[in-house]
Scaffold this motif. Structure first.
Motif, PDB file in Angstrom:
ATOM      1  N   UNK A   9      12.240  -8.068 -14.930  1.00 39.91           N
ATOM      2  CA  UNK A   9      12.260  -9.337 -15.147  1.00 39.91           C
ATOM      3  C   UNK A   9      11.845  -9.834 -16.358  1.00 39.91           C
ATOM      4  N   UNK A  10      10.497  -9.362 -16.395  1.00 37.55           N
ATOM      5  CA  UNK A  10       9.484  -9.869 -17.573  1.00 37.55           C
ATOM      6  C   UNK A  10      10.161  -9.352 -18.776  1.00 37.55           C
ATOM      7  N   UNK A  11      10.561  -8.013 -18.953  1.00 34.21           N
ATOM      8  CA  UNK A  11      11.316  -7.487 -20.130  1.00 34.21           C
ATOM      9  C   UNK A  11      12.398  -8.369 -20.380  1.00 34.21           C
ATOM     10  N   UNK A  12      13.290  -8.723 -19.566  1.00 32.31           N
ATOM     11  CA  UNK A  12      14.373  -9.308 -19.853  1.00 32.31           C
ATOM     12  C   UNK A  12      14.246 -10.814 -20.338  1.00 32.31           C
ATOM     13  N   UNK A  13      13.152 -11.676 -19.827  1.00 32.99           N
ATOM     14  CA  UNK A  13      12.763 -12.723 -20.308  1.00 32.99           C
ATOM     15  C   UNK A  13      11.813 -12.976 -21.368  1.00 32.99           C
ATOM     16  N   UNK A  14      11.615 -11.571 -21.924  1.00 33.21           N
ATOM     17  CA  UNK A  14      10.737 -11.447 -23.286  1.00 33.21           C
ATOM     18  C   UNK A  14       9.279 -11.803 -23.005  1.00 33.21           C
ATOM     19  N   UNK A  15       8.696 -11.516 -21.968  1.00 34.51           N
ATOM     20  CA  UNK A  15       7.291 -12.079 -21.667  1.00 34.51           C
ATOM     21  C   UNK A  15       6.392 -10.841 -21.746  1.00 34.51           C
ATOM     22  N   UNK A  18       4.317  -6.561 -27.061  1.00 36.51           N
ATOM     23  CA  UNK A  18       5.335  -5.724 -28.014  1.00 36.51           C
ATOM     24  C   UNK A  18       5.344  -4.270 -27.947  1.00 36.51           C
ATOM     25  N   UNK A  19       3.978  -3.701 -27.627  1.00 33.23           N
ATOM     26  CA  UNK A  19       3.737  -2.408 -27.150  1.00 33.23           C
ATOM     27  C   UNK A  19       4.266  -1.936 -25.820  1.00 33.23           C
ATOM     28  N   UNK A  20       4.215  -3.035 -24.603  1.00 27.12           N
ATOM     29  CA  UNK A  20       4.627  -2.561 -23.413  1.00 27.12           C
ATOM     30  C   UNK A  20       6.133  -2.417 -23.448  1.00 27.12           C
ATOM     31  N   UNK A  21       6.566  -3.468 -24.347  1.00 25.97           N
ATOM     32  CA  UNK A  21       8.198  -3.599 -24.239  1.00 25.97           C
ATOM     33  C   UNK A  21       8.671  -2.429 -24.828  1.00 25.97           C
ATOM     34  N   UNK A  22       8.141  -1.903 -25.920  1.00 26.04           N
ATOM     35  CA  UNK A  22       8.634  -0.724 -26.754  1.00 26.04           C
ATOM     36  C   UNK A  22       8.595   0.404 -25.695  1.00 26.04           C
ATOM     37  N   UNK A  39      19.891  -3.059 -15.055  1.00 26.12           N
ATOM     38  CA  UNK A  39      21.525  -3.611 -15.214  1.00 26.12           C
ATOM     39  C   UNK A  39      21.405  -4.622 -13.937  1.00 26.12           C
ATOM     40  N   UNK A  40      20.689  -4.117 -12.626  1.00 30.35           N
ATOM     41  CA  UNK A  40      21.062  -5.025 -11.646  1.00 30.35           C
ATOM     42  C   UNK A  40      20.232  -6.215 -11.887  1.00 30.35           C
ATOM     43  N   UNK A  41      19.069  -6.160 -12.345  1.00 34.49           N
ATOM     44  CA  UNK A  41      18.265  -7.505 -12.889  1.00 34.49           C
ATOM     45  C   UNK A  41      18.974  -8.286 -13.780  1.00 34.49           C
ATOM     46  N   UNK A  42      19.620  -7.531 -14.706  1.00 33.26           N
ATOM     47  CA  UNK A  42      20.532  -8.486 -15.827  1.00 33.26           C
ATOM     48  C   UNK A  42      21.524  -9.221 -15.022  1.00 33.26           C
ATOM     49  N   UNK A  43      22.332  -8.629 -14.130  1.00 33.19           N
ATOM     50  CA  UNK A  43      23.336  -9.187 -13.441  1.00 33.19           C
ATOM     51  C   UNK A  43      22.806 -10.046 -12.490  1.00 33.19           C
ATOM     52  N   UNK A  44      21.907 -10.205 -11.777  1.00 33.79           N
ATOM     53  CA  UNK A  44      21.309 -11.287 -10.996  1.00 33.79           C
ATOM     54  C   UNK A  44      20.927 -12.510 -11.925  1.00 33.79           C
ATOM     55  N   UNK A  47      23.803 -14.212 -13.232  1.00 29.71           N
ATOM     56  CA  UNK A  47      24.474 -15.098 -12.212  1.00 29.71           C
ATOM     57  C   UNK A  47      23.583 -16.542 -11.996  1.00 29.71           C
ATOM     58  N   UNK A  48      22.257 -16.040 -12.014  1.00 30.11           N
ATOM     59  CA  UNK A  48      21.235 -17.318 -11.755  1.00 30.11           C
ATOM     60  C   UNK A  48      21.265 -18.219 -13.177  1.00 30.11           C
ATOM     61  N   UNK A  49      21.336 -17.592 -14.175  1.00 33.84           N
ATOM     62  CA  UNK A  49      21.487 -18.291 -15.493  1.00 33.84           C
ATOM     63  C   UNK A  49      22.966 -19.096 -15.546  1.00 33.84           C
ATOM     64  N   UNK A  50      24.088 -18.491 -15.029  1.00 35.82           N
ATOM     65  CA  UNK A  50      25.368 -19.192 -14.991  1.00 35.82           C
ATOM     66  C   UNK A  50      25.216 -20.431 -14.120  1.00 35.82           C
ATOM     67  N   UNK A  51      24.400 -20.430 -12.892  1.00 35.43           N
ATOM     68  CA  UNK A  51      24.176 -21.266 -11.914  1.00 35.43           C
ATOM     69  C   UNK A  51      23.664 -22.470 -12.561  1.00 35.43           C
TER      70      UNK A  51
END
Length: 151
Positions: A9-15, A18-22, A39-44, A47-51
Motif C-alpha cells: 500500500x505504501x509502495x503504491x501510494x509512493x510513501x 527511494x532505496x526501499x522502493x527500488x 495486484x490485489x492491493x492495486x485492485x482494492x 475500487x476505493x479510489x473509484x468510490x
C-alpha cells in the motif's frame, strides 16, 4: 522473504524512501506471491479510489446545481404551463387533422350551404313589415269607409 500488505500500500501510494522502493520493485520481479498480493492491493485501491472519485464528482455536481439555483416555484410552474399548452395544441392539431381526413368538415360545409339556401328562400317569401302595416291600415280605412257610407 515476502513483503507485507501495508508495504505494498505504501509502495503504491509512493510513501516509501527511494532505496526501499527500488528494492520492492526488484522483489516483484522474482516473487510471484508478492506480485499477486501487490495486484490485489492495486485492485482494492482502485475500487476505493473509484468510490472516492464518485463521491467527489457527486459533490461537485450537487454544488454546481445549487450554485446555479434550482428551479424556483414560479419557473417550475411556468415550465409546467408551457408543457400543458404544448399538449393541448398537439391534441387540437391532431383532432383537426383527423376530422379533415375523415370528411367531417366537408359534410358541415354542405349543411351550411343547405341552411343558407333555406334562409334565402325564406327571405324571398317574406313580406316587408312596412307593406304589412300598409295593407292592415288600408283594410281598416276601407272598413271605416264602408261603415260611414252605410250610415
Amino acid at each position: 522473504m515476502h513483503r507485507s500488505y501495508d508495504l505494498w500500500i505504501a509502495y503504491m501510494e509512493n510513501r516509501l524512501p527511494e532505496a526501499e522502493r527500488e528494492e520492492a520493485e526488484r522483489h516483484l520481479y522474482v516473487c510471484d506471491d508478492c506480485l499477486a498480493l501487490y495486484l490485489r492491493v492495486v485492485d482494492q485501491q482502485s475500487v476505493a479510489w473509484e468510490e472516492e472519485r464518485a463521491k467527489v464528482v457527486t459533490a461537485e455536481v450537487m454544488d454546481t446545481i445549487q450554485s446555479q439555483g434550482q428551479y424556483s416555484g414560479a419557473k417550475l410552474q411556468m415550465r409546467r404551463e408551457r408543457r400543458r399548452r404544448l399538449i393541448h395544441y398537439t391534441v387540437a392539431a391532431s383532432l383537426t387533422l383527423l376530422l379533415m381526413s375523415s370528411g367531417v368538415f366537408q359534410q358541415l360545409m354542405s349543411y351550411t350551404e343547405s341552411w343558407r339556401n333555406a334562409y334565402e328562400v325564406a327571405d324571398q317569401q317574406k313580406v316587408p313589415n312596412a307593406e304589412k302595416v300598409m295593407k292592415h291600415a288600408t283594410s281598416l280605412l276601407e272598413g271605416w269607409m264602408k261603415r260611414a257610407s252605410f250610415n
